[in-house]
Motif scaffolding. Structure first.
Motif, short mmCIF file in Angstrom:
data_model
loop_
_atom_site.label_atom_id
_atom_site.label_comp_id
_atom_site.label_asym_id
_atom_site.label_seq_id
_atom_site.Cartn_x
_atom_site.Cartn_y
_atom_site.Cartn_z
N LEU A 92 -18.87 -27.73 -11.27
CA LEU A 92 -18.89 -28.91 -11.44
C LEU A 92 -19.94 -29.75 -11.90
O LEU A 92 -19.78 -30.63 -12.49
N LEU A 95 -20.43 -29.21 -15.76
CA LEU A 95 -19.31 -30.12 -16.43
C LEU A 95 -19.73 -31.63 -16.26
O LEU A 95 -19.59 -32.09 -17.47
N LEU A 96 -20.22 -32.07 -15.48
CA LEU A 96 -20.46 -33.48 -14.97
C LEU A 96 -21.87 -33.88 -15.86
O LEU A 96 -21.94 -35.06 -16.62
N LYS A 99 -20.05 -33.10 -20.03
CA LYS A 99 -19.00 -33.95 -20.55
C LYS A 99 -19.35 -35.49 -20.99
O LYS A 99 -19.08 -36.23 -19.98
N LYS A 102 -16.88 -38.07 -20.43
CA LYS A 102 -16.27 -38.48 -19.05
C LYS A 102 -14.72 -38.09 -18.70
O LYS A 102 -14.21 -38.60 -17.78
N ASP A 103 -14.26 -37.16 -19.54
CA ASP A 103 -13.02 -36.55 -19.40
C ASP A 103 -12.92 -35.29 -19.02
O ASP A 103 -13.18 -34.17 -19.47
N LEU A 104 -12.61 -34.98 -17.38
CA LEU A 104 -12.60 -33.93 -16.92
C LEU A 104 -11.18 -33.40 -16.74
O LEU A 104 -10.31 -34.04 -16.21
N ARG A 105 -10.78 -32.11 -17.31
CA ARG A 105 -9.54 -31.62 -17.32
C ARG A 105 -9.54 -30.33 -16.54
O ARG A 105 -9.94 -29.26 -16.80
N ILE A 124 -14.18 -33.10 -5.90
CA ILE A 124 -14.34 -33.84 -6.99
C ILE A 124 -14.69 -35.11 -6.48
O ILE A 124 -15.64 -36.03 -6.93
N TRP A 135 -14.95 -41.75 -14.51
CA TRP A 135 -14.38 -40.49 -15.04
C TRP A 135 -13.02 -40.39 -14.94
O TRP A 135 -12.28 -41.28 -14.05
N ALA A 137 -10.64 -37.85 -14.13
CA ALA A 137 -10.67 -36.77 -13.47
C ALA A 137 -9.71 -36.22 -12.63
O ALA A 137 -9.61 -35.43 -11.64
N ASP A 211 -11.18 -27.76 -18.93
CA ASP A 211 -12.44 -27.23 -18.78
C ASP A 211 -12.36 -26.18 -17.51
O ASP A 211 -12.90 -25.35 -17.64
#
Length: 270
Positions: A92, A95-96, A99, A102-105, A124, A135, A137, A211
């Motif tokens: 995490l 990824l933060l 990305k 700010k699109d967390l998949r 999260i 985000w 998320a 992700d």
């Protein structure tokens, strides 16, 4: 009524072709036990008659009942805890940082009654804190069984299940319904999108890649060829540098898969 080997093979073939689940003959007593009441309630005189009905029934209700009975939906919060620790401490934060959109998949495939995706949602929420409003998320959670999805949507869990969580999570994300039941807050439930989905679909219909994919203790039901094809489809919809988490009792054939082994039951697309 007894389930003959002949009828079992027909039933097993129907399930395997449509859902990828591979049932060995040693499962005959289990299948017979789980379906006996279905046949009694619906007044079938034999398993052969029931199988014929499954093949011709058009609404899908009969096959859904079959899947609900056959699949084992055993799960709990923080199952295989080291995965969630690795997700929180390594995956995490990375990824933060990377990305920019700010699109967390994240996809919880085979989510059962929801403990896995809700655990991810709590992690999260805690890690993002005040930044969460910036985000996208939310987590996609899918399963074959409509029955467990409806249970997951309710977000109601027994005290025994909730007691396994950190005390601050119990206070922040749950409200007490009774001496033995707790309900997840509506705000957290809205962070997870539940959908019925069959992993045997030839093409996964997702617009964007993921992700992180959690598909744990699902492939234990599949034969080698089915597992191989599924992992290939997962790879195709994983973002570059994305992760696949599987169950500790499962494995990915490293000589055949494009995923790179990271640690036990964790793979990455590099």
């Amino acid at each position: 009524m007894k389930l003959s080997i002949r009828d079992f093979k027909q039933l097993a073939e129907l399930i395997h072709v449509n859902y990828g689940i591979y049932l060995k003959e040693e499962k005959i007593p289990l299948v017979e036990g789980r379906l006996r009441q279905v046949l009694v309630d619906q007044q079938f005189e034999s398993y052969a008659e029931y199988i014929d009905y499954l093949k011709t029934e058009k609404t899908g209700h009969a096959i859904q009942t079959l899947i609900n009975k056959i699949t084992t939906n055993h799960t709990f919060f923080m199952r295989e805890t080291d995965h969630f620790n690795f997700f929180r401490e390594e995956v995490l934060p990375e990824l933060l940082q990377s990305k920019q959109d700010k699109d967390l998949r994240i996809w919880s495939a085979g989510c059962s009654s929801g403990e896995e995706p809700y655990t991810l949602a709590m992690i999260i929420d805690e890690v993002l804190g005040e930044q969460k409003k910036y985000w996208d998320a939310r987590i996609l959670a899918t399963d074959l069984s409509q029955q467990v999805l409806e249970s997951a949507l309710q977000g109601v869990y027994s005290k025994d299940k909730v007691d396994s969580l950190p005390p601050n999570w119990r206070l922040k994300y749950f409200s007490k319904l009774s001496s033995d039941e707790y309900s997840l807050t509506e705000s957290l439930r809205q962070e997870v999108i539940f959908r019925k989905f069959n992993l045997m679909e030839e093409v996964f219909p997702f617009r964007k890649k993921f992700d992180v994919i959690f598909c744990r203790n699902v492939m234990i039901y599949f034969d080698m060829e089915t597992k191989k094809k599924l992992v290939e489809k997962f790879y195709d919809i994983t973002n570059q540098d994305g992760y696949l988490f599987i169950g500790h009792s499962e494995s990915v054939n490293r000589s055949e898969s494009k995923y790179h082994y990271i640690r036990p039951a964790v793979y990455r697309k590099l």
